[in-house]
Design an enzyme around this catalytic site. Structure first.
Site, mmCIF file in Angstrom:
data_model
loop_
_atom_site.group_PDB
_atom_site.id
_atom_site.type_symbol
_atom_site.label_atom_id
_atom_site.label_comp_id
_atom_site.label_asym_id
_atom_site.label_seq_id
_atom_site.Cartn_x
_atom_site.Cartn_y
_atom_site.Cartn_z
ATOM 1 N N CYS A 34 71.386 39.042 -96.808
ATOM 2 C CA CYS A 34 69.977 39.660 -96.256
ATOM 3 C C CYS A 34 69.955 39.275 -94.805
ATOM 4 O O CYS A 34 70.959 38.759 -94.279
ATOM 5 C CB CYS A 34 68.880 38.660 -96.969
ATOM 6 S SG CYS A 34 68.994 38.840 -98.749
ATOM 7 N N CYS A 38 64.058 38.130 -94.416
ATOM 8 C CA CYS A 38 63.754 38.906 -95.831
ATOM 9 C C CYS A 38 62.743 37.900 -96.620
ATOM 10 O O CYS A 38 62.644 36.819 -96.586
ATOM 11 C CB CYS A 38 65.169 38.887 -96.547
ATOM 12 S SG CYS A 38 65.006 39.569 -98.043
ATOM 13 N N CYS A 65 70.898 43.782 -99.539
ATOM 14 C CA CYS A 65 69.824 43.532 -100.413
ATOM 15 C C CYS A 65 69.016 44.789 -100.092
ATOM 16 O O CYS A 65 68.672 45.539 -99.358
ATOM 17 C CB CYS A 65 68.879 42.434 -99.471
ATOM 18 S SG CYS A 65 67.194 42.252 -100.085
ATOM 19 N N CYS A 68 65.274 43.989 -97.941
ATOM 20 C CA CYS A 68 65.276 44.023 -96.281
ATOM 21 C C CYS A 68 65.964 44.864 -95.817
ATOM 22 O O CYS A 68 66.334 45.168 -94.592
ATOM 23 C CB CYS A 68 65.468 42.660 -96.124
ATOM 24 S SG CYS A 68 67.099 42.021 -96.229
#
Length: 354
Positions: A34, A38, A65, A68
């Site tokens: 991430c 995030c 991810c 994000c």
């Protein structure tokens, strides 16, 4: 200032957007990586590993991810904001007040990361930006009538020797000569026919100082004399034949834009814009706002447009490749029809090479 994993973990805990693009974190229990900002549930520290890039995270077996989206181009916004803050800090301080280490400490990122991001987005280092800024301040002060000594200290130079060391690179003449409007400089020029009308090319001993397009030789010459009123200007068709031939071949699609030395006056901002324009591939266009983003000044689209309008060297600095946000052509210093023709020629050449 060296940024540690302790700093990275703190950024993750605070979901600090300023670190987006600086590093990425992976969660070993989920195999997902991430951005620091995030909004997903935060992991335990013992499950977190840090990466310098998405590529390194993927190589380690982590996947992006979905919340994000660390791979997306939005990270450029965070990096543009970082560069904007650094530019503002340099503009606000006198010479030497902010070293790379000091800028790094203010920004909260490592010196190497700051240097890398700044140069990637602007084409120059923070130090080069500061020098260009001091040079433009000096020129403005001298133009307003100040004495050279007073002007150099107002511009942020610590000594006269520093100014004279840099003046040849930034001014193309000594400070005293500049104050006299370039008096004593020798400029040669020639005019030739091309498929866009008439082409004027002018040069000093250092490089090309003007490339303009028009319909009438007399008007092109008048504009050159008006631009450099205190210089010694003379026509030299044979001496500039090589440069003109290279530009004509480029206009006819027979060769890429020639890499000719330039001797043009520029503010720090103009320098940033013009260098970015030279990175736009032939056959491509970008918007004024996109150029502003790339140089780290996302709100300066109008200033970018002004910098394009004052470009003194047509073709060599391809301001014709900048268009409106919706793709429509906007004003061009040498006429919209010429802009349209240049873009059409470049697109044709690009398609032929595919």
């Amino acid at each position: 200032m060296k940024t540690t994993e302790t700093d990275y973990w703190k950024a993750v805990q605070q979901r600090d957007r300023a670190f987006d693009g600086v590093f990425y974190y992976g969660v070993s229990s989920t195999r997902i990586f991430c951005r620091p900002s995030c909004r997903s549930r935060q992991p335990r520290r013992e499950n977190v590993v840090f990466f310098a890039s998405p590529e390194l995270a993927r190589q380690a077996g982590f996947r992006s991810c979905l919340r994000c989206r660390p791979d997306e181009a939005e990270l450029k916004d965070a990096q543009s904001e970082l560069v904007r803050r650094v530019c503002d800090a340099i503009e606000a301080g006198p010479e030497g007040a902010l070293s790379l280490a000091a800028l790094s400490a203010q920004s909260g990122v490592s010196e190497s990361h700051l240097q890398r991001v700044f140069k990637r987005l602007t084409g120059i280092t923070p130090r080069q930006f500061a020098e260009a800024l001091r040079s433009s301040r000096f020129r403005a002060e001298v133009k307003s009538g100040q004495a050279v000594t007073a002007a150099l200290y107002e511009a942020g130079y610590g000594s006269s020797s520093r100014l004279y060391e840099k003046s040849a690179a930034h001014l193309g003449m000594t400070p005293a000569t500049y104050r006299r409007g370039g008096r004593g400089m020798r400029i040669r020029y020639t005019i030739a026919g091309c498929r866009l009308g008439r082409l004027l090319v002018a040069a000093t001993e250092r490089g090309i100082c003007s490339v303009t397009l028009g319909d009438a030789d007399e008007k092109l010459a008048q504009d050159l004399f008006a631009e450099f009123p205190q210089s010694l200007i003379e026509r030299d068709d044979s001496g500039l034949n090589g440069q003109v031939t290279a530009l004509l071949r480029h206009l006819d699609g027979q060769q890429p834009c020639p890499d000719l030395p330039l001797d043009v006056q520029a503010t720090a901002f103009q320098k940033l814009v013009w260098e970015e324009l030279r990175r736009i591939p032939a056959g491509s266009t970008v918007s004024y706002s996109e150029v502003a983003q790339r140089i780290g000044r996302p709100t300066a689209a109008r200033a970018v447009a002004r910098a394009c309008a004052t470009n003194p060297v047509a073709l060599l600095t391809p301001c014709h490749r900048v268009v409106r946000e919706n793709g429509d052509l906007s004003g061009y210093r040498w006429g919209l029809e010429r802009k349209r023709a240049l873009l059409a020629q470049e697109q044709t050449n690009t398609e032929a090479e595919m």
